[in-house]
Design an enzyme around this catalytic site. Structure first.
Site, PDB file in Angstrom:
ATOM      1  N   ARG A  70     -19.645   8.039  -9.850  1.00 49.36           N
ATOM      2  CA  ARG A  70     -18.267   7.650  -9.908  1.00 49.36           C
ATOM      3  C   ARG A  70     -17.207   8.717 -10.336  1.00 49.36           C
ATOM      4  O   ARG A  70     -16.097   8.502  -9.875  1.00 49.36           O
ATOM      5  CB  ARG A  70     -18.250   6.225 -10.623  1.00 49.36           C
ATOM      6  CG  ARG A  70     -16.877   5.563 -10.492  1.00 49.36           C
ATOM      7  CD  ARG A  70     -16.814   4.349 -11.300  1.00 49.36           C
ATOM      8  NE  ARG A  70     -16.750   4.657 -12.819  1.00 49.36           N
ATOM      9  CZ  ARG A  70     -17.292   4.187 -13.659  1.00 49.36           C
ATOM     10  NH1 ARG A  70     -18.317   3.220 -13.580  1.00 49.36           N
ATOM     11  NH2 ARG A  70     -17.205   4.546 -14.933  1.00 49.36           N
ATOM     12  N   TYR A 123       5.325   0.363   3.518  1.00 50.65           N
ATOM     13  CA  TYR A 123       4.222  -0.339   4.109  1.00 50.65           C
ATOM     14  C   TYR A 123       3.863  -1.457   3.461  1.00 50.65           C
ATOM     15  O   TYR A 123       3.857  -1.626   2.041  1.00 50.65           O
ATOM     16  CB  TYR A 123       3.048   0.954   3.931  1.00 50.65           C
ATOM     17  CG  TYR A 123       1.538   0.396   4.256  1.00 50.65           C
ATOM     18  CD1 TYR A 123       1.272   0.368   5.806  1.00 50.65           C
ATOM     19  CD2 TYR A 123       0.414  -0.009   3.282  1.00 50.65           C
ATOM     20  CE1 TYR A 123       0.176   0.067   6.013  1.00 50.65           C
ATOM     21  CE2 TYR A 123      -0.616  -0.388   3.883  1.00 50.65           C
ATOM     22  CZ  TYR A 123      -0.703  -0.382   5.131  1.00 50.65           C
ATOM     23  OH  TYR A 123      -2.196  -0.836   5.565  1.00 50.65           O
ATOM     24  N   ASP A 196       4.827   8.241  -0.516  1.00 49.22           N
ATOM     25  CA  ASP A 196       3.600   8.024   0.536  1.00 49.22           C
ATOM     26  C   ASP A 196       3.819   9.142   1.775  1.00 49.22           C
ATOM     27  O   ASP A 196       4.696   8.853   2.401  1.00 49.22           O
ATOM     28  CB  ASP A 196       3.735   6.243   1.122  1.00 49.22           C
ATOM     29  CG  ASP A 196       2.528   6.472   1.949  1.00 49.22           C
ATOM     30  OD1 ASP A 196       2.014   7.188   2.853  1.00 49.22           O
ATOM     31  OD2 ASP A 196       2.133   4.953   2.067  1.00 49.22           O
ATOM     32  N   LYS A 221      -5.917   7.849   8.062  1.00 52.45           N
ATOM     33  CA  LYS A 221      -4.988   8.230   9.203  1.00 52.45           C
ATOM     34  C   LYS A 221      -5.564   9.779   9.782  1.00 52.45           C
ATOM     35  O   LYS A 221      -6.652   9.716  10.427  1.00 52.45           O
ATOM     36  CB  LYS A 221      -3.515   7.786   9.282  1.00 52.45           C
ATOM     37  CG  LYS A 221      -3.307   6.478   8.437  1.00 52.45           C
ATOM     38  CD  LYS A 221      -3.535   5.426   9.394  1.00 52.45           C
ATOM     39  CE  LYS A 221      -3.574   3.978   8.257  1.00 52.45           C
ATOM     40  NZ  LYS A 221      -2.596   3.635   7.713  1.00 52.45           N
TER      41      LYS A 221
HETATM   42  C1  LIG Z   1      -2.361   2.776   6.648  1.00 51.42           C
HETATM   43  C2  LIG Z   1      -1.300   3.217   5.712  1.00 51.42           C
HETATM   44  C3  LIG Z   1      -1.602   2.569   4.504  1.00 51.42           C
HETATM   45  C4  LIG Z   1      -2.917   1.991   3.919  1.00 51.42           C
HETATM   46  O1  LIG Z   1      -4.025   2.977   4.181  1.00 51.42           O
HETATM   47  P1  LIG Z   1      -5.528   2.126   4.263  1.00 51.42           P
HETATM   48  O2  LIG Z   1      -6.277   3.235   4.179  1.00 51.42           O
HETATM   49  O3  LIG Z   1      -5.376   1.457   5.411  1.00 51.42           O
HETATM   50  O4  LIG Z   1      -5.688   1.287   3.017  1.00 51.42           O
HETATM   51  C5  LIG Z   1      -0.678   3.278   3.520  1.00 51.42           C
HETATM   52  N1  LIG Z   1       0.451   3.772   3.840  1.00 51.42           N
HETATM   53  C6  LIG Z   1       0.737   3.819   5.148  1.00 51.42           C
HETATM   54  C7  LIG Z   1       2.219   4.563   5.547  1.00 51.42           C
HETATM   55  C8  LIG Z   1       0.182   3.849   6.058  1.00 51.42           C
HETATM   56  O5  LIG Z   1       0.289   3.721   7.425  1.00 51.42           O
END
Ligand SMILES: *Cc1c(COP(=O)(O)O)cnc(C)c1O
Length: 409
Positions: A70, A123, A196, A221
């Site tokens: 972990r 988000y 973010d 992403k």
């Molecule tokens: C998709 C997304 C997230 C969350 O990511 P996950 O891997 O789906 O939990 C956070 N911030 C932004 C800007 C996103 O587009």
């Protein structure tokens, strides 16, 4: 990356002299430690065994030495080293999803009684976290306009805050924030800045060059890049590292080795993929701007974007995600959108983005606002422009708009 038996090293190795595309190819791997094999192996590990009682004793600090699955394996550490190097941060930590990256970052800097300044275009699951979790623990969230300037933030900070959370450009609506100006004000007030960085990825935005203390992203992403794994990454500077690491360890967050491998493999082509997404998306954005069905294209790399100058100053490029505001339509608009979207040939309907494929979703940004209002002229869509031929995508949208206009005008 350090394999079992290697010397312990204190600082992450992040060659700062290579270009961005080169960094994508070289970070987080070491063929000479792997018998010449190009990529690091995938370690499936929970237990790590030790020869002596002294070795078994846990130091409590993150080191390159393995203690327990972990807490890091050569596979997770290779990915963390690569992302820290790309972002220009001190350390990076893998967590199971982008959302857990955002929530872990918030939990590492907030305490009961604190005030959090949160961008209004965040988000939306992060907004839910503030409402459903942070509020119960005595943290007050104050939403602010994504277009806020330094003076506006100064005014908000007349009352102290513990953290400033940014997302640039904003989810669904793509406002670009003045990150350096806002971080400068935040630091004068001892406010930790979290951003973010999912939209641009570290290939197109270097958060630590602009004053960000903790960068979070959905590796799901563009890092993974192929729509086949969930992944989150939290990258720190030296000041925030201990708090973030102890929070992630305390919460027990990690990610599976195969997903880490996919993320690391995604990084090898991050540069070429993002350059290709940018080229396709710019072409599509200009084409969409000319369409009579479209009132506004929300894409920071278009000179018509209200914050284009800030994007150009701070970003190194633009990714494949953009918003559309359609013009005001009369008739059965819902039936038109349904007919348009369900009949697409190349654009699929689905959440997430950053894979090689094009996606479309209807959006309702007005439902996720509290400090500002979003009153679009017509219905909103979000498009992810993939790596297909743009001629195919144009024909697909052209036919889609025709289906839309069968129901409304
Ligand atoms: C998709 C997304 C997230 C969350 O990511 P996950 O891997 O789906 O939990 C956070 N911030 C932004 C800007 C996103 O587009």
């Amino acid at each position: 990356m350090t394999l079992p038996g290697d010397e312990q090293s204190a600082a992450p190795a992040a060659p700062q002299t290579s270009g961005r595309k080169t960094l994508c190819t070289e970070l987080g791997r070491s063929p000479k430690r792997q018998g010449g094999i190009v990529n690091p192996p995938v370690y499936h590990a929970s237990t790590v065994v030790f020869p002596t009682v002294e070795d078994l004793a846990f130091s409590g600090r993150k080191s390159e030495k393995m203690h327990y699955g972990r807490l890091g394996t050569p596979t997770t550490m290779a990915l963390e080293e690569a992302v820290a190097g790309l972002e220009g941060g001190y350390r990076s930590h893998v967590v199971p999803s982008g959302l857990s990256a955002a929530t872990a970052a918030l939990l590492s800097v907030l305490r009961s009684g604190d005030r959090l300044l949160m961008v209004d275009s965040v988000y939306s699951p992060v907004r839910d976290f503030c409402k459903n979790f942070l509020r119960n623990y005595g943290v007050e969230t104050v939403y602010y306009d994504p277009a806020i300037d330094a003076a506006g933030l100064e005014a908000l900070l007349q009352e102290p805050a513990a953290a400033l959370y940014l997302e640039s450009p904003g989810s669904l609506t793509f406002e670009v924030q003045d990150v350096p100006a806002l971080c400068e004000v935040a630091h004068r007030h001892n406010v930790v800045t979290i951003m973010d960085n999912t939209w641009a990825s570290p290939y197109f935005f270097k958060p630590f060059d602009h004053g960000v203390d903790i960068s979070v992203q959905a590796g799901t992403k563009y890092i993974v890049g192929h729509s086949d794994a969930m992944m989150g990454l939290v990258t720190t500077n030296q000041d925030t590292e201990d708090r973030v690491r102890s929070t992630i360890w305390g919460l027990g967050l990690t990610a599976g080795p195969d997903d880490c491998y996919l993320a690391l493999r995604g990084i090898r082509t991050l540069g070429v993929r993002l350059e290709a997404h940018q080229k396709n998306t710019l072409e599509m954005a200009h084409w969409l701007e000319e369409r009579e069905e479209v009132a506004q294209v929300l894409y920071p790399a278009l000179p018509s974007h209200p914050r284009y100058e800030i994007w150009k100053r701070d970003f190194l490029g633009a990714s494949g995600l953009l918003g559309l505001v359609l013009r005001h339509l009369k008739g059965d608009v819902d039936a038109g959108i349904k007919d348009m979207l369900e009949g697409m040939r190349y654009f699929s309907m689905g959440y997430s983005f950053g894979g090689f494929e094009s996606l479309v979703t209807p959006t309702k940004p007005e439902n996720y606002r509290s400090a500002t209002t979003w009153a679009p002229e017509g219905p909103c869509l979000r498009l992810h422009i993939g790596l297909e031929d743009t001629e195919d995508l144009k024909r697909d949208l052209d036919a889609g708009f025709a289906r839309l206009l069968r129901h409304c005008s």
